[in-house]
Design an enzyme around this catalytic site. Structure first.
Site, PDB file in Angstrom:
ATOM      1  N   HIS A  15       1.054  -1.231  -0.012  1.00 21.59           N
ATOM      2  CA  HIS A  15       0.089   0.063  -0.194  1.00 21.59           C
ATOM      3  C   HIS A  15       0.844   1.308  -0.072  1.00 21.59           C
ATOM      4  O   HIS A  15       1.675   1.316   0.983  1.00 21.59           O
ATOM      5  CB  HIS A  15      -0.952   0.203   1.136  1.00 21.59           C
ATOM      6  CG  HIS A  15      -1.859   1.046   1.318  1.00 21.59           C
ATOM      7  ND1 HIS A  15      -2.111   1.942   2.614  1.00 21.59           N
ATOM      8  CD2 HIS A  15      -2.761   1.592   0.222  1.00 21.59           C
ATOM      9  CE1 HIS A  15      -3.100   2.521   2.245  1.00 21.59           C
ATOM     10  NE2 HIS A  15      -3.638   2.331   1.080  1.00 21.59           N
ATOM     11  N   GLU A  42       0.718  -0.316  -4.755  1.00 18.39           N
ATOM     12  CA  GLU A  42      -0.434   0.538  -5.070  1.00 18.39           C
ATOM     13  C   GLU A  42      -0.064   1.888  -4.910  1.00 18.39           C
ATOM     14  O   GLU A  42       0.841   2.140  -4.122  1.00 18.39           O
ATOM     15  CB  GLU A  42      -1.675   0.041  -4.040  1.00 18.39           C
ATOM     16  CG  GLU A  42      -2.838   1.090  -4.132  1.00 18.39           C
ATOM     17  CD  GLU A  42      -2.942   2.477  -3.394  1.00 18.39           C
ATOM     18  OE1 GLU A  42      -3.867   2.933  -3.370  1.00 18.39           O
ATOM     19  OE2 GLU A  42      -1.835   2.405  -2.462  1.00 18.39           O
ATOM     20  N   ASP A  44      -0.985   6.392  -5.551  1.00 14.99           N
ATOM     21  CA  ASP A  44      -2.416   7.622  -5.774  1.00 14.99           C
ATOM     22  C   ASP A  44      -1.853   8.411  -6.722  1.00 14.99           C
ATOM     23  O   ASP A  44      -0.732   9.052  -6.354  1.00 14.99           O
ATOM     24  CB  ASP A  44      -2.688   7.924  -4.342  1.00 14.99           C
ATOM     25  CG  ASP A  44      -3.088   7.024  -3.373  1.00 14.99           C
ATOM     26  OD1 ASP A  44      -4.325   6.419  -3.527  1.00 14.99           O
ATOM     27  OD2 ASP A  44      -2.340   6.794  -2.427  1.00 14.99           O
ATOM     28  N   HIS A  57      -1.891  11.013  -2.105  1.00 18.06           N
ATOM     29  CA  HIS A  57      -3.243  10.649  -1.648  1.00 18.06           C
ATOM     30  C   HIS A  57      -4.222  11.687  -1.349  1.00 18.06           C
ATOM     31  O   HIS A  57      -5.224  11.929  -1.743  1.00 18.06           O
ATOM     32  CB  HIS A  57      -3.303   9.649  -0.349  1.00 18.06           C
ATOM     33  CG  HIS A  57      -4.302   9.136   0.091  1.00 18.06           C
ATOM     34  ND1 HIS A  57      -5.168  10.028   1.120  1.00 18.06           N
ATOM     35  CD2 HIS A  57      -4.979   8.204  -0.010  1.00 18.06           C
ATOM     36  CE1 HIS A  57      -6.517   9.373   1.231  1.00 18.06           C
ATOM     37  NE2 HIS A  57      -6.376   8.434   0.684  1.00 18.06           N
ATOM     38  N   GLU A 117      -4.146   3.661  -8.144  1.00 16.03           N
ATOM     39  CA  GLU A 117      -5.533   4.233  -7.970  1.00 16.03           C
ATOM     40  C   GLU A 117      -5.643   5.711  -8.194  1.00 16.03           C
ATOM     41  O   GLU A 117      -4.844   6.830  -8.044  1.00 16.03           O
ATOM     42  CB  GLU A 117      -5.670   4.670  -6.297  1.00 16.03           C
ATOM     43  CG  GLU A 117      -6.980   5.175  -5.810  1.00 16.03           C
ATOM     44  CD  GLU A 117      -7.237   4.997  -4.394  1.00 16.03           C
ATOM     45  OE1 GLU A 117      -8.147   5.938  -4.145  1.00 16.03           O
ATOM     46  OE2 GLU A 117      -6.558   4.575  -3.707  1.00 16.03           O
TER      47      GLU A 117
END
Length: 252
Positions: A15, A42, A44, A57, A117
């Site tokens: 993450h 992952e 952002d 994020h 993401e």
């Protein structure tokens, strides 16, 4: 029952690079995650004022940099001057906010997998998705496993589908819009998604069967407890996103 397509991604996903062990969404975090053996990450992504995709994020810069205001209201030149590591610890002071292109090129060079993401500044949902698709379609080798696009924002996934229909998509869900997940599953299917990526607490065995029955894969975020990871494995989910790169072996 729809046959499930092959799932080309690892079960375990780091993450924001390395969870909480390093400043999130920095190259230091992704390098640390790789040092623990993780092969999929992952991140952002959002758009700068001058149209460059960068990693962050929050909408506001304050939590993870020494800047302030909305990140999307700054040019990439301005963002590149910020310290994105000192908030975490002294050892990471001076870390920069990376561009999505820089991370993608690092992943490609090291044959790593990427879950992007799409995290748009409010009001930029579709354009951020479209830009993400355009960038990844240009950079990612055609003979490699493509990245996975995910978003809580259907318009962002629509944008990515418009510019890169061949790159797989997954719908992120924190709370069911109808209490059961059926409405969210319909949205995922309408968007041509290959997966649903849910708050881990939402999954149960019946829902996994239901989603699999529609031909989609089941992924969970953010799983940091051993008992919960085991529960998700036992009910047949396909992918686990975790902060605890130091606890879970990506080979398991």
């Amino acid at each position: 029952m729809t046959t499930l397509a092959a799932w080309p991604y690892p079960r375990w996903v780091a993450h924001r690079g390395a969870g909480k062990l390093a400043p999130e969404n920095t190259m230091a975090a992704f390098r640390m995650g790789a040092s623990y053996g993780y092969r999929m990450f992952e991140c952002d992504a959002k758009l700068s004022k001058d149209g460059v995709l960068f990693l962050m994020h929050d909408t506001d810069l304050r939590r993870t940099t020494n800047g302030h205001g909305a990140g999307g209201e700054h040019t990439m030149g301005e963002l590149a001057q910020l310290d994105a590591g000192a908030w975490h610890s002294r050892s990471f002071a001076g870390e920069n906010l990376p561009t999505l292109e820089a991370l993608a090129r690092w992943c490609i060079a090291n044959r790593l997998h990427l879950n992007v993401e799409i995290k748009p500044t409010p009001g930029q949902e579709e354009i951020t998705g479209k830009a993400t698709g355009e960038l990844m379609a240009r950079l990612w080798p055609q003979d490699a496993v493509p990245p996975l696009f995910t978003s809580f924002k259907p318009d962002s996934l629509r944008g990515s589908r418009e510019s890169a229909p061949h790159i797989p998509r997954g719908l992120l869900v924190d709370k069911f819009s109808d209490g059961t997940g059926e409405a969210d599953l319909r949205i995922a299917k309408e968007l041509g998604c290959v997966a649903m990526v849910l708050n881990h607490a939402l999954w149960d065995e019946a829902l996994v069967r239901r989603v699999h029955g529609e031909g989609l894969r089941c992924s969970s975020y953010t799983v940091n407890d051993e008992w919960e990871a085991q529960r998700l494995l036992d009910i047949g989910t396909d992918c686990i996103i975790t902060d605890r790169v130091d606890l879970f072996s990506p080979a398991s």
